[in-house]
Design a protein around this motif. Structure first.
Motif, mmCIF file in Angstrom:
data_model
loop_
_atom_site.group_PDB
_atom_site.id
_atom_site.type_symbol
_atom_site.label_atom_id
_atom_site.label_comp_id
_atom_site.label_asym_id
_atom_site.label_seq_id
_atom_site.Cartn_x
_atom_site.Cartn_y
_atom_site.Cartn_z
ATOM 1 N N ARG A 336 0.522 31.218 -18.095
ATOM 2 C CA ARG A 336 -0.518 30.196 -18.155
ATOM 3 C C ARG A 336 0.048 28.808 -18.462
ATOM 4 N NH1 ARG A 336 -3.579 34.473 -20.933
ATOM 5 N NH2 ARG A 336 -5.357 35.077 -19.637
ATOM 6 N N TYR A 342 -4.836 25.477 -16.768
ATOM 7 C CA TYR A 342 -4.675 25.309 -18.213
ATOM 8 C C TYR A 342 -3.762 24.138 -18.556
ATOM 9 C CZ TYR A 342 -6.425 30.111 -18.031
ATOM 10 O OH TYR A 342 -7.175 31.226 -17.785
ATOM 11 N N ALA A 371 -10.701 27.346 -25.050
ATOM 12 C CA ALA A 371 -9.291 26.988 -25.145
ATOM 13 C C ALA A 371 -9.146 25.922 -26.218
ATOM 14 C CB ALA A 371 -8.769 26.476 -23.806
ATOM 15 N N TRP A 384 -12.495 25.862 -21.194
ATOM 16 C CA TRP A 384 -11.426 25.540 -20.244
ATOM 17 C C TRP A 384 -11.929 25.509 -18.803
ATOM 18 C CZ3 TRP A 384 -10.262 28.797 -16.233
ATOM 19 C CH2 TRP A 384 -10.683 30.123 -16.336
#
Length: 396
Positions: A336, A342, A371, A384
């Motif tokens: 990620r 992200y 997130a 997110w």
């Protein structure tokens, strides 16, 4: 006849009350407000404690975790008498920050602190607490983090609009004062020394509390856990947090912070072997600790390296013995980290367990995909999926 006479007197008094009410145009049935003075140790007096408020759902007394966004996710805050377990991220970068937020919130509100660690001296931990944001600096720092982040100008307005739309639920920016529930902190600055010196705190540094010659009977707690439980119990009883002895000053809250519990530094072997000799020591400690919290004006935060515990059954028992469980998943070293979805965040936050206190159901946040990010000064929690606006054709 006596019964009839009694009923008649009641009817007469009721009739006079109605007549009096009709004259003053005020109903005789009025809602009773909170009593100004309460002689017992329960009820409205607890609400007057600085840095606390009652839950709107179940009336449970709440304290802030030091992160208003996390308070909202937990249903308004951390209930007094409960344990908040933080599952440490892989490299233990962000979990210590949540730990320090909890302690910093206690100092700002004048709560008593109990800091326990087997790794770092509690006095050094207090020196690294973040500084509280005052007045309108909070909103200013929040806006600066948005603009200083490398984002195309076409997306800045959309990004700010989305974040302020989320503020009422997640992060409501506003002035900071000691009477306010939940404060914001500047992670790039340290708390003023005068605030730390004026606070009441107790430190438990394991290397200083335990000797190598101490003998422990088989099938009992590890020496580190035994000493820590005794230390916590003494503070609760001696300073009157259990209610048995009146507190010397105004009624207060004890905030307990325990760092890296379950690690080999505490003498536990659950991170070294799947079936170690002390496999039940940690669960026994949590069982006794929760009993102490339930009968006192205290709240506890624990950070634990659960990713190192090899026996999943132990993790399940630890989760059961904790009231609130929050997991941090860092993007460092994972796939990620390079995923464009992200790119604006540093990790994911998982709300694994929320307690049911005086209620049949538990509070749950409307936002599930959460997130976190640490930009310059503020630790923020966001949804997110808003990043998908930059990738409209991307399938997930």
């Amino acid at each position: 006849m006596a019964a009839v006479a009694t009923c008649g007197s009641v009817a007469a008094s009721t009739g006079s009350a109605v007549a009096t009410a009709s004259k003053s145009n005020v109903t005789s049935f009025q809602r009773r407000g909170p009593r100004a003075s309460v002689t017992n140790d329960s009820g409205p007096r607890l609400v007057s404690i600085a840095g606390t408020r009652p839950s709107v759902r179940n009336g449970q007394l709440l304290v802030s975790t030091g992160l208003p966004a996390l308070d909202q996710l937990l249903g308004g805050g951390l209930a007094v008498g409960t344990v908040l377990l933080i599952e440490e991220d892989k490299y233990n970068i962000y979990s210590p920050l949540l730990f320090k937020y909890f302690l910093a919130e206690g100092i700002v509100n004048g709560h008593t602190l109990l800091v326990a660690s087997a790794k770092e001296d509690p006095a050094n931990i207090l020196q690294e607490l973040p500084a509280p944001l005052l007045d309108d600096k909070c909103k200013k720092e929040f806006d600066e983090d948005v603009y200083n982040h490398k984002t195309p100008e076409s997306n800045i307005k959309m990004k700010i609009a989305w974040r302020y739309q989320l503020l009422p639920k997640m992060e409501q920016i506003g002035p900071v004062s000691s009477s306010r529930f939940g404060h914001y902190y500047d992670a790039s600055k340290r708390m003023p020394q005068e605030l730390i010196e004026a606070s009441n705190w107790h430190g438990f540094f394991l290397p200083e509390k335990i000797s190598s010659t101490l003998k422990v009977e088989p099938c009992s707690l590890t020496p580190g856990y035994t000493k820590l439980l005794q230390f916590i119990q003494n503070i609760i009883y001696e300073e009157g947090f259990d209610g048995s002895n009146p507190q010397k000053k105004q009624r207060n809250i004890l905030r307990i912070g325990i760092q890296n519990l379950g690690s080999p530094l505490w003498g536990d072997d659950i991170c070294c072997a799947e079936n170690g000799g002390n496999s039940h020591s940690l669960t026994k400690f949590l069982y006794v600790l929760r009993g102490l919290l339930r009968t006192s004006l205290s709240a506890c935060i624990i950070t634990m390296p659960t990713h190192l515990i090899q026996n999943k059954a132990i993790i399940a028992r630890v989760t059961t013995l904790s009231d609130v469980v929050v997991g941090l998943e860092s993007f460092i070293g994972s796939e990620r980290e390079t995923n464009p979805l992200y790119k604006d965040y540093h990790g994911l936050i998982h709300i694994r367990q929320i307690p049911r206190l005086n209620n049949l159901i538990c509070d749950e946040s409307d936002v599930k995909d959460l997130a976190f990010k640490l930009k310059r000064k503020l630790f923020t929690i966001e949804d997110w999926r808003k990043s998908l606006w930059s990738f409209p054709n991307l399938k997930i």
